[in-house]
Design an enzyme around this catalytic site. Sequence first.
Site, PDB file in Angstrom:
ATOM      1  N   HIS A 232      -4.482  -0.593   5.834  1.00  0.00           N
ATOM      2  CA  HIS A 232      -4.017   0.216   6.972  1.00  0.00           C
ATOM      3  C   HIS A 232      -4.942   0.130   8.186  1.00  0.00           C
ATOM      4  O   HIS A 232      -5.510   1.128   8.621  1.00  0.00           O
ATOM      5  CB  HIS A 232      -3.742   1.671   6.570  1.00  0.00           C
ATOM      6  CG  HIS A 232      -4.807   2.398   5.791  1.00  0.00           C
ATOM      7  ND1 HIS A 232      -6.140   2.336   6.107  1.00  0.00           N
ATOM      8  CD2 HIS A 232      -4.725   3.234   4.725  1.00  0.00           C
ATOM      9  CE1 HIS A 232      -6.822   3.098   5.260  1.00  0.00           C
ATOM     10  NE2 HIS A 232      -5.984   3.649   4.411  1.00  0.00           N
TER      11      HIS A 232
ATOM     12  N   HIS B 151       1.576   5.380  -1.699  1.00  0.00           N
ATOM     13  CA  HIS B 151       1.210   6.564  -2.499  1.00  0.00           C
ATOM     14  C   HIS B 151       2.471   7.125  -3.126  1.00  0.00           C
ATOM     15  O   HIS B 151       3.389   7.550  -2.417  1.00  0.00           O
ATOM     16  CB  HIS B 151       0.556   7.629  -1.610  1.00  0.00           C
ATOM     17  CG  HIS B 151      -0.699   7.148  -0.976  1.00  0.00           C
ATOM     18  ND1 HIS B 151      -1.932   7.251  -1.577  1.00  0.00           N
ATOM     19  CD2 HIS B 151      -0.916   6.501   0.203  1.00  0.00           C
ATOM     20  CE1 HIS B 151      -2.858   6.704  -0.791  1.00  0.00           C
ATOM     21  NE2 HIS B 151      -2.264   6.246   0.290  1.00  0.00           N
TER      22      HIS B 151
ATOM     23  N   LEU C 144      -4.914   9.272   8.066  1.00  0.00           N
ATOM     24  CA  LEU C 144      -6.202   8.592   8.142  1.00  0.00           C
ATOM     25  C   LEU C 144      -6.033   7.129   7.742  1.00  0.00           C
ATOM     26  O   LEU C 144      -5.291   6.859   6.802  1.00  0.00           O
ATOM     27  CB  LEU C 144      -7.227   9.276   7.224  1.00  0.00           C
ATOM     28  CG  LEU C 144      -7.692  10.649   7.728  1.00  0.00           C
ATOM     29  CD1 LEU C 144      -8.544  11.348   6.671  1.00  0.00           C
ATOM     30  CD2 LEU C 144      -8.478  10.515   9.030  1.00  0.00           C
TER      31      LEU C 144
ATOM     32  N   LYS D   7      -9.613  -0.381  -5.823  1.00  0.00           N
ATOM     33  CA  LYS D   7      -9.602   0.269  -4.519  1.00  0.00           C
ATOM     34  C   LYS D   7     -10.936   0.942  -4.214  1.00  0.00           C
ATOM     35  O   LYS D   7     -11.422   1.758  -4.999  1.00  0.00           O
ATOM     36  CB  LYS D   7      -8.485   1.317  -4.511  1.00  0.00           C
ATOM     37  CG  LYS D   7      -8.412   2.144  -3.253  1.00  0.00           C
ATOM     38  CD  LYS D   7      -7.742   1.388  -2.122  1.00  0.00           C
ATOM     39  CE  LYS D   7      -7.878   2.132  -0.821  1.00  0.00           C
ATOM     40  NZ  LYS D   7      -6.641   2.235  -0.077  1.00  0.00           N
TER      41      LYS D   7
ATOM     42  N   ASP E 220       1.503   2.669   3.559  1.00  0.00           N
ATOM     43  CA  ASP E 220       0.649   3.851   3.409  1.00  0.00           C
ATOM     44  C   ASP E 220       1.493   5.125   3.474  1.00  0.00           C
ATOM     45  O   ASP E 220       1.017   6.162   3.950  1.00  0.00           O
ATOM     46  CB  ASP E 220      -0.476   3.876   4.451  1.00  0.00           C
ATOM     47  CG  ASP E 220      -1.545   4.910   4.119  1.00  0.00           C
ATOM     48  OD1 ASP E 220      -1.636   5.316   2.943  1.00  0.00           O
ATOM     49  OD2 ASP E 220      -2.270   5.333   5.039  1.00  0.00           O
TER      50      ASP E 220
ATOM     51  N   ALA F   5      -3.988  14.873   5.551  1.00  0.00           N
ATOM     52  CA  ALA F   5      -3.751  13.608   6.264  1.00  0.00           C
ATOM     53  C   ALA F   5      -2.723  12.786   5.509  1.00  0.00           C
ATOM     54  O   ALA F   5      -2.829  12.615   4.299  1.00  0.00           O
ATOM     55  CB  ALA F   5      -5.053  12.832   6.360  1.00  0.00           C
TER      56      ALA F   5
ATOM     57  N   HIS G 123       0.872  -1.198   0.000  1.00  0.00           N
ATOM     58  CA  HIS G 123       0.000   0.000   0.000  1.00  0.00           C
ATOM     59  C   HIS G 123       0.895   1.229   0.000  1.00  0.00           C
ATOM     60  O   HIS G 123       1.484   1.584   1.013  1.00  0.00           O
ATOM     61  CB  HIS G 123      -0.901   0.011   1.242  1.00  0.00           C
ATOM     62  CG  HIS G 123      -1.816   1.211   1.309  1.00  0.00           C
ATOM     63  ND1 HIS G 123      -3.157   1.111   1.561  1.00  0.00           N
ATOM     64  CD2 HIS G 123      -1.579   2.536   1.160  1.00  0.00           C
ATOM     65  CE1 HIS G 123      -3.701   2.317   1.568  1.00  0.00           C
ATOM     66  NE2 HIS G 123      -2.764   3.209   1.327  1.00  0.00           N
TER      67      HIS G 123
ATOM     68  N   HIS H  99     -10.366   1.232   1.961  1.00  0.00           N
ATOM     69  CA  HIS H  99     -10.128   2.236   3.003  1.00  0.00           C
ATOM     70  C   HIS H  99     -11.326   2.128   3.931  1.00  0.00           C
ATOM     71  O   HIS H  99     -12.415   2.601   3.597  1.00  0.00           O
ATOM     72  CB  HIS H  99      -9.978   3.648   2.431  1.00  0.00           C
ATOM     73  CG  HIS H  99      -9.767   4.678   3.507  1.00  0.00           C
ATOM     74  ND1 HIS H  99      -8.552   5.291   3.715  1.00  0.00           N
ATOM     75  CD2 HIS H  99     -10.607   5.154   4.463  1.00  0.00           C
ATOM     76  CE1 HIS H  99      -8.664   6.117   4.761  1.00  0.00           C
ATOM     77  NE2 HIS H  99      -9.905   6.055   5.220  1.00  0.00           N
TER      78      HIS H  99
ATOM     79  N   ARG I 264       2.193   9.486  -5.783  1.00  0.00           N
ATOM     80  CA  ARG I 264       1.856  10.781  -6.412  1.00  0.00           C
ATOM     81  C   ARG I 264       2.301  10.782  -7.875  1.00  0.00           C
ATOM     82  O   ARG I 264       2.409   9.747  -8.498  1.00  0.00           O
ATOM     83  CB  ARG I 264       2.458  11.962  -5.635  1.00  0.00           C
ATOM     84  CG  ARG I 264       2.252  11.917  -4.118  1.00  0.00           C
ATOM     85  CD  ARG I 264       0.802  11.784  -3.697  1.00  0.00           C
ATOM     86  NE  ARG I 264       0.657  11.981  -2.245  1.00  0.00           N
ATOM     87  CZ  ARG I 264      -0.323  11.487  -1.511  1.00  0.00           C
ATOM     88  NH1 ARG I 264      -1.263  10.729  -2.067  1.00  0.00           N
ATOM     89  NH2 ARG I 264      -0.380  11.725  -0.220  1.00  0.00           N
TER      90      ARG I 264
ATOM     91  N   ASN J 240      -5.244   7.253  -5.987  1.00  0.00           N
ATOM     92  CA  ASN J 240      -5.952   8.491  -5.615  1.00  0.00           C
ATOM     93  C   ASN J 240      -5.208   9.744  -6.070  1.00  0.00           C
ATOM     94  O   ASN J 240      -4.899  10.624  -5.287  1.00  0.00           O
ATOM     95  CB  ASN J 240      -6.251   8.533  -4.105  1.00  0.00           C
ATOM     96  CG  ASN J 240      -5.001   8.549  -3.226  1.00  0.00           C
ATOM     97  OD1 ASN J 240      -3.958   8.028  -3.613  1.00  0.00           O
ATOM     98  ND2 ASN J 240      -5.101   9.149  -2.059  1.00  0.00           N
TER      99      ASN J 240
HETATM  100  C1  NCD Z   1      -3.566   9.060   2.126  1.00  0.00           C
HETATM  101  C2  NCD Z   1      -3.113  10.098   1.100  1.00  0.00           C
HETATM  102  O1  NCD Z   1      -2.556  11.151   1.495  1.00  0.00           O
HETATM  103  O2  NCD Z   1      -3.265   9.857  -0.102  1.00  0.00           O
HETATM  104  N1  NCD Z   1      -3.586   9.694   3.427  1.00  0.00           N
HETATM  105  C3  NCD Z   1      -3.566   9.070   4.630  1.00  0.00           C
HETATM  106  O3  NCD Z   1      -3.678   9.762   5.649  1.00  0.00           O
HETATM  107  N2  NCD Z   1      -3.428   7.767   4.744  1.00  0.00           N
HETATM  108  C4  NCD Z   1      -4.880   8.511   1.735  1.00  0.00           C
HETATM  109  C5  NCD Z   1      -5.245   7.209   2.412  1.00  0.00           C
HETATM  110  O4  NCD Z   1      -4.535   6.217   2.321  1.00  0.00           O
HETATM  111  O5  NCD Z   1      -6.301   7.145   3.058  1.00  0.00           O
HETATM  112 ZN    ZN Z   2      -3.125   5.148   1.699  1.00  0.00          ZN
HETATM  113 ZN    ZN Z   3      -6.648   5.066   3.010  1.00  0.00          ZN
END
Ligand code: NCD
Ligand code: ZN
Ligand code: ZN
Length: 344
Positions: free
Chosen positions: A173, A14, A218, A98, A246, A262, A12, A135, A16, A40
């Site tokens: 998560h 991110h 989150l 997702k 995450d 978050a 998991h 999520h 970007r 996302n």
């Molecule tokens: C994640 C994000 O910034 O894309 N933020 C987070 O607090 N975990 C989104 C997510 O995984 O929920």
């Molecule tokens: Zn995430």
């Molecule tokens: Zn999430």
Amino acid sequence: MLITLIRPDDWHLHLRDGAALRAVLPHSARQFARAIVMPNLRPPITTVAAAEAYRARILDALPPGMSFAPLMTLYLTDNTPVDEIRRAVEHPDVHAVKLYPAGATTNSDSGVTDVDKCDAVLATMEKLGMPLLVHGEATDPAIDVFDREKVFIERVLQPLLTRYPRLKVIFEHITTSDAVEFVAACGANVAATITAHHLLYNRNAIFSGGVRPHYYCLPVLKREEHRRALLRAATSGNHRFFLGTDSAPHARHTKEAACGCAGCYTAHAALELYAEAFASAGALDRLEAFASFNGADFYGLPRNTDQVTLEQAQCRVPDTYAYAEGEALVPLRAGEWLPWRLLA
Ligand code: NCD
Ligand code: ZN
Ligand code: ZN
């Protein structure tokens, strides 16, 4: 002391896009062979064609000499067509779909407003074995923010699994003992990822001596009893719990703000942070299965074969890293020391 393990994967992550992607990708590629890449973005990755194009941008951003395999995911919406799911199942680089409840987290506005709207899609996923990543937070604003995961289990996840009992689900998560108990009681088709920060911190971290926005993510950090339940689950040897950082980078000025984003950035030292958590439980011997075997086995992918080595040695985390267009990124533990270090 040294510990050597099969190279881990991050289930998991991110990454970007654009300059931000170029800034963070080497941190993950240094440690992990593969990662499940979250969809996302703005706009979200809702089609196989968009996932393919995003994957090409990730590979293009990889510094020469590094190897890393991005495992792509699709962002489920109320309107995702069944045909898109079929295309995803047939595509070698798309590994999961997702579910973001609309409004639950960063860039979730296009998420699902009601899972009943996805009935045909979920039935197809169950039939064709496509995993659903979740999520897991209820979005009703009347629910206390610390109870959102527990209420999601009761109102959404349990009914979903009753309706699609063979659907492959990864509860992402997880942050509560409720989620640990729920997943442990499920069958072989349900698993969960656990972040390093939820293994290391409880909600006091967000408020120690003042508001600490870099500990805000989150689902939000929970009470100590929940952290302990997560640590027990991660170190239990149960194959249905595995590593998912995450790691969620946000530019410093967007976190240190009146309404801060978050997400905790942990990719710079992910395996080191997990090692610290496992060592605290006297369970370093369980780290390899959690980090390097369980996720691959659950996704039906081959395990990696090369190895990484961690050394027990103090290592200082920089105050910031360079991020997109002159912005700074504050990593977890900025300016502090880590007890483990991944050798090059
Ligand atoms: C994640 C994000 O910034 O894309 N933020 C987070 O607090 N975990 C989104 C997510 O995984 O929920
Ligand atoms: Zn995430
Ligand atoms: Zn999430």
